[in-house]
Design a protein around this motif. Structure first.
Motif, short mmCIF file in Angstrom:
data_model
loop_
_atom_site.label_atom_id
_atom_site.label_comp_id
_atom_site.label_asym_id
_atom_site.label_seq_id
_atom_site.Cartn_x
_atom_site.Cartn_y
_atom_site.Cartn_z
N ASP A 269 -11.81 -4.17 -6.97
CA ASP A 269 -11.44 -5.54 -7.32
C ASP A 269 -12.33 -6.09 -8.45
N ASN B 10 0.83 -1.20 0.00
CA ASN B 10 0.00 0.00 0.00
C ASN B 10 0.86 1.25 0.00
N GLN C 82 -8.23 -11.60 4.44
CA GLN C 82 -9.10 -11.10 3.37
C GLN C 82 -9.96 -12.20 2.74
N TYR D 183 -12.74 -0.77 -2.00
CA TYR D 183 -11.76 -1.81 -2.37
C TYR D 183 -12.47 -2.93 -3.15
#
Ligand code: ARG
Length: 555
Positions: free
Chosen positions: A297, A110, A321, A293
């Motif tokens: 994706d 990140n 995740q 996010y």
């Protein structure tokens, strides 16, 4: 491959596809199968044993309890040895899957945050899978899905404006992270900061030049730091379409979700509910209209499918995740982007240092650079040549990670990683180097294949099979397994299987080395042992390279 020949023979007799096992212990043969697969038909089992015993592939076909164990003949083992010497660095590779395409999503640090241990795992495991699949003939594409977008950048922008004590160009990732931590501390006392951050991100999304400039500088500085880590690790990822690349494409996803009627409004947000009640809904748009996010994706999948038409997309990302990917995979299928079966999350467990878990929020994230430097520094006890110390140190770090199943977490101990006593990178490098030095001492650095070939065309002299020692046979059997191991490690997304195998070979070599003199043996035996050593070195090298580990001729 022999495996296929066996399956074919059995199919001819039985008409069915059976499952052929590879026994864990090579004393139980090179292949085995369970007789229950043929029902109670003992005549059929007898026929199969008979056929397999007579075709010259096996020196022993033996029934033990409910298993039939097959022992490949020495002639075949020696042919395989010749193949290793001949094919060198391509030994174990194949082109069977040339038509297939794989995208691997790995590393993905990140921006404005330290490159953490989790990202190290992802980088190392992802790279090993990348290498394995390429070796098996797949077209492989690596994509570094950088975390360079999201509401956290609104927070960073506010923090920089308020508290940065130097120009943004000079901010290190450490300092960026400290500012981020400060933002959270301050926002607890003053919630208005959160509103400012939301506004800043909104402006960033709208393309406002001031916010853009700060963001771009954060990306630039972070990437320069990350590149140093990649250079040290010897990792080079094909593409880095970070999250920010999908700004526009997310609009398509939102529209498509409405068109397919899979999203709905809930308390001002746009969510995707799932039929499976155990899976909570995922959010496409937040209350304030910001994307997530999850949305990115989905847009990423759409892009990858259009650009590369992959047969498989792998995500090498932390186990925390798991729910996220479950939601993403379901939603992609609901949107008609790709089937769920073509998407895999390969979760990895957490690395801990003795102090406990690390978290960015609290600012206790460990600096990976420090760990890397420490291990390379410690590796100078092996050799103070900087290149060798680097290779040994990095091998220790990578192998220590790869030798465990990705899902297992572990406590990182640099001394264990560097230990020559056990299953470690340095131990394998040492074995490889030892072989090279034997070969050099034999004064023929690489045995010329032509010289090794006998008049009858074989690599070793005709009577050799009778003279083989148990330690040599056990090495030959182990070498014979390499191509299959490569396939297993790839198809199970499990580089650790390859590690276990390489460690086993290295141990067998060391027993052989202790038991069977090489240079002092009579000429034809010496030649054979040198060929065997060369092959072991080659397989170790091929295996380590697949794991992303370089070898050196001496350590
Ligand atoms: N940047 C993310 C993180 O550090 C990992 C991204 C993984 N890849 C993906 N397609 N979501 O948590």
């Amino acid at each position: 491959m022999i495996r296929n020949q066996v399956l074919k023979i059995i199919k001819e007799i039985d008409g069915s596809n059976i499952s052929l096992l590879t026994p864990k212990i090579s004393e139980h043969g090179d292949f085995a199968f369970h007789i229950s697969q043929f029902g109670e038909d003992s005549q059929k089992v007898m026929d199969i044993i008979d056929r397999l015993s007579k075709n010259g592939l096996f020196e022993k076909v033996e029934q033990k309890d409910s298993f039939i164990n097959l022992y490949v003949s020495k002639k075949i083992l020696l042919d395989e040895l010749a193949l290793i010497i001949e094919q060198k660095q391509t030994y174990g590779s194949n082109k069977l899957d040339e038509e297939k395409t794989l995208v691997i999503d790995y590393s993905a640090p990140n921006i404005a945050k330290r490159f953490g241990f989790g990202h190290l795992r992802s980088t190392v495991i992802g790279q090993a899978l990348y290498n394995l699949y390429s070796f098996l003939g797949w077209k492989v594409i690596g994509d570094n899905h950088l975390g360079d977008w999201g509401t956290q950048f609104g927070k960073m922008i506010v923090a920089i404006r308020q508290w940065a004590d130097k120009p943004i160009e000079e901010l290190s990732v450490d300092e960026m992270e400290a500012l981020y931590v400060k933002f959270h501390d301050e926002a607890e006392k003053n919630p208005e900061l959160d509103d400012q951050a939301r506004l800043a991100f909104k402006k960033l999304e709208e393309g406002n030049p001031d916010e853009r400039e700060i963001w771009q500088q954060l990306v630039k500085n972070s990437m320069l730091e990350f590149q140093k880590i990649y250079d040290l690790l010897g990792v080079n990822i094909d593409f880095a379409f970070g999250e920010s690349s999908y700004e526009k494409a997310m609009e398509n996803i939102i529209a498509l979700s409405k068109e397919k009627k899979i999203s709905k409004e809930s308390e001002g947000a746009l969510i995707v509910p799932f039929a499976d009640k155990k899976t909570p809904p995922a959010m496409l748009l937040k209350k304030d209209g910001a994307t997530t996010y999850f949305t990115r994706d989905l847009a990423t999948i759409q892009f990858r499918v259009e650009k590369w038409q992959p047969d498989l997309i792998l995500y090498e990302v932390g186990a925390e995740q798991t729910l996220h990917f479950k939601q993403v995979f379901w939603a992609s299928e609901m949107l008609g982007l790709i089937n769920r079966e073509n998407l895999f999350h390969i979760p990895h467990g957490l690395i801990r240092l003795k102090e406990g878990k690390m978290s960015t929020r609290k600012g206790r994230n460990i600096k990976l650079d420090d760990i890397l430097n420490e291990i390379v520094e410690k590796a100078t006890v092996f050799n103070d040549d900087p290149h060798i110390a680097k290779v040994v140190g990095i091998s220790a770090l990578k192998y220590n990670d790869l030798k465990r199943s990705p899902t297992t977490g572990y406590i990182f101990d640099p001394n264990e990683a560097l230990s020559l006593e056990g299953n470690s990178g340095p131990y394998l490098l040492y074995t490889y180097a030892r072989i090279q030095s034997v070969i050099v001492k034999a004064s023929s650095s690489v045995i010329p294949l032509k010289k090794g070939i006998q008049e009858n065309g074989s690599l070793v002299e005709p009577g050799m099979t009778k003279k083989l020692q148990p330690e040599e046979i056990s090495l030959l059997r182990a070498l014979f397994r390499f191509p299959e191991l490569v396939e297993d490690a790839a198809s199970n997304f499990a580089p650790h299987l390859l590690c276990t195998y390489l460690f086993d070979i290295a141990q067998k070599y060391s027993i052989f080395y202790e038991t069977c003199p090489i240079l002092k043996a009579e000429e034809n035996i010496k030649q054979f042992r040198l060929i065997l050593s060369t092959a072991v070195g080659q397989v170790l090298k091929n295996g380590l390279n697949l794991l992303g580990i370089e070898v050196v001729d001496h350590i």
